[in-house]
Design an enzyme around this catalytic site. Structure first.
Site, short mmCIF file in Angstrom:
data_model
loop_
_atom_site.label_atom_id
_atom_site.label_comp_id
_atom_site.label_asym_id
_atom_site.label_seq_id
_atom_site.Cartn_x
_atom_site.Cartn_y
_atom_site.Cartn_z
N ILE A 1 0.87 -1.17 0.00
CA ILE A 1 0.00 0.00 0.00
C ILE A 1 0.91 1.23 0.00
O ILE A 1 1.91 1.28 0.73
CB ILE A 1 -0.92 0.02 1.24
CG1 ILE A 1 -1.81 -1.24 1.25
CG2 ILE A 1 -1.77 1.28 1.27
CD1 ILE A 1 -2.65 -1.37 2.50
N CYS A 2 0.57 2.21 -0.81
CA CYS A 2 1.41 3.41 -0.90
C CYS A 2 1.63 4.05 0.46
O CYS A 2 2.72 4.54 0.76
CB CYS A 2 0.79 4.43 -1.85
SG CYS A 2 0.62 3.83 -3.55
N THR A 3 0.59 4.08 1.28
CA THR A 3 0.68 4.70 2.60
C THR A 3 0.81 3.68 3.71
O THR A 3 0.39 3.91 4.85
CB THR A 3 -0.55 5.59 2.86
OG1 THR A 3 -1.74 4.81 2.68
CG2 THR A 3 -0.58 6.78 1.90
N LEU B 1 5.14 11.31 1.79
CA LEU B 1 3.77 10.92 1.45
C LEU B 1 2.85 11.07 2.66
O LEU B 1 1.91 11.86 2.64
CB LEU B 1 3.76 9.49 0.92
CG LEU B 1 2.48 9.04 0.22
CD1 LEU B 1 2.15 9.95 -0.95
CD2 LEU B 1 2.62 7.59 -0.26
#
Length: 459
Positions: free
Chosen positions: A267-269, A386
């Site tokens: 997951i990107c985050t 991010l």
């Protein structure tokens, strides 16, 4: 691009079993150019279509996707290893996102500014033209829906190349959506990184929207600068989790496990590094190991392919060789597919890749700190920007984290979550521009300012 590139194919194996899913041809440079020309030819008529009508067409596309949700989710699971529940949730999120933009697009407003009584300036959003959308494999349906929906409802036409790790899912979604839109408004291209580079280098693009690796995002930013093309990019992250004294260590471990292990860490985050206050470090680590065992129990969720698993294993091996202790997981299991266990690393030394780079796997590296300020300082010392999370009962600490962490999103007392329609701007190596939310409509449009005055001598 070498001649005969179109004879190459993308071969996809089911990451859970290793069995073949299918094979698709890689588009060559001529096909990339033809795709952009198709979208460019459709742009004038689509841009002239009233926003309300564009919204209705996008709504129909969302409903068509909803009608085939099970089929799309099943393909996503076969290609990426995503659990059936997560894959279904991704399609549901995609449908809701398309419906959201179908409503927001016709309401996207300009501005008006009066000068004297006889003059007015009007600023109105205008579509940029052909948008090249390059989307990832880790949430291929939901992420694509955001970029495609915002561009289409804004009056742009789109050339979409999904990730080569989820090409069948991308092709299926595009076919469903395109069937509800005029010819050329959404053009699908199958390919790999060389295809994406060929598409980005085509003349006539109005914008490039990319969600993926930092290296690719930086390369696209350079191409965009060379061609005077607007670039929107959400790229890699190395998101920290700072755990303060005074929180329940068992609850904190549950949050850390969710952030580190959900979707196998892809997951990107996702939580990529953890800084825990020494006062609760011991019970926190014990609870986190128990959480890891629960997440790994059974076969667990595989990583998307062998290349990704090898990269994750290499980072873990480097950390252990440098002195980190694997309290859970930490080795490639036997059996078919590309599984990797939920892994907890303690005593992680500074400078190893699991702390400095995005791992994108189910790994929770833990560093013990003496106080909240030390955790905050280490969390902020990173090139990525991010997101970040803090778990704290102290609202002064929460406010300080929000003010000092150089990231697009700061989450307090929850590793995931956010209001519907929320948006954020990544920073540093994580990209630039709004990637979702109502503000994405601003990214997909440019502004024309018209100054209206009276003809000479008129009163």
């Amino acid at each position: 691009m070498p001649a005969g590139l179109s004879t190459r194919t993308i071969e996809i194996l089911d990451p859970a079993t290793g069995e073949p899913v299918g094979s698709l041809p890689v588009a060559d440079e001529a096909e990339a150019a033809a795709a952009v020309r198709r979208a460019a030819a459709a742009f004038p008529a689509w841009a002239a279509t009233p926003p309300g009508e564009r919204g209705l067409r996008l709504r129909a596309a969302a409903q068509a996707l909803a009608a085939r949700a099970d089929e799309v989710a099943a393909m996503n699971t076969r290609e990426t290893g995503k659990s059936a529940a997560d894959a279904a949730g991704g399609v549901e999120a995609a449908v809701n996102t398309l419906l959201q933009y179908a409503e927001l697009g016709p309401l996207h407003r300009g501005k008006r500014l009066r000068g004297g009584w006889d003059a007015v300036d009007v600023a109105t959003p205008q579509p940029r033209g052909v948008v090249l959308a390059l989307t990832p494999w880790n949430d291929p349906v939901a992420v694509a829906a955001g970029l495609l929906g915002a561009a289409i409802v804004s009056g742009d036409t789109v050339v979409h190349k999904p990730s080569e790790r989820s090409p069948h899912t991308g092709a299926l979604v595009d076919a469903i959506l395109a069937a509800e839109l005029p010819e050329g408004v959404l053009v699908h291209v199958t390919g790999d990184g060389t295809t994406g580079a060929a598409l980005a280098d085509q003349p006539g693009l109005g914008a490039i929207a990319h969600v993926g690796s930092t290296a690719t995002g930086r390369a696209l930013a350079l191409v965009g600068a060379a061609h005077d093309v607007h670039v929107i990019r959400e790229n890699g992250g190395n998101d920290p989790l700072v755990i303060d004294a005074g929180v329940d260590p068992v609850w904190a471990a549950g949050q850390a496990a969710l952030g580190s292990f959900a979707n196998a860490g892809q997951i990107c985050t996702a939580v990529e590094r953890i800084y825990v206050h020494r006062a609760i470090a011991e019970p926190f680590l014990s609870a986190l190991v128990a959480e890891a065992d629960t997440w790994t129990r059974g076969s667990g969720q595989p990583l998307v392919d062998a290349r990704m698993r090898d990269a994750v294993a290499a980072q873990v091996d480097q950390a252990v060789a440098a002195g980190a202790k694997a309290l859970a997981g930490g080795s490639v299991p036997d059996g078919p597919g590309t599984h990797y266990p939920a892994t907890v690393l303690a005593d992680v030394p500074a400078g190893v890749q699991v702390l400095t780079e995005e791992t994108f796997g189910p790994v929770a590296p833990v560093v013990v700190v003496d106080d909240f300020d030390e955790g905050l300082r280490l969390a902020a010392a990173d090139v990525y920007g991010l997101a970040a999370t803090v778990l704290t009962p102290d609202m002064a600490h929460a406010h300080r984290a929000a003010a000092l962490l150089p990231v697009g999103t700061v989450k307090v007392n929850a590793v995931f979550g956010g209001a519907p329609g929320g948006s954020a701007q990544p920073r540093g190596a994580s990209g630039s521009g709004y990637g979702y939310g109502p503000e994405l409509l601003d990214e997909m449009t440019t502004t024309t300012v018209v100054h209206f005055g009276l003809p000479g001598g008129s009163r």
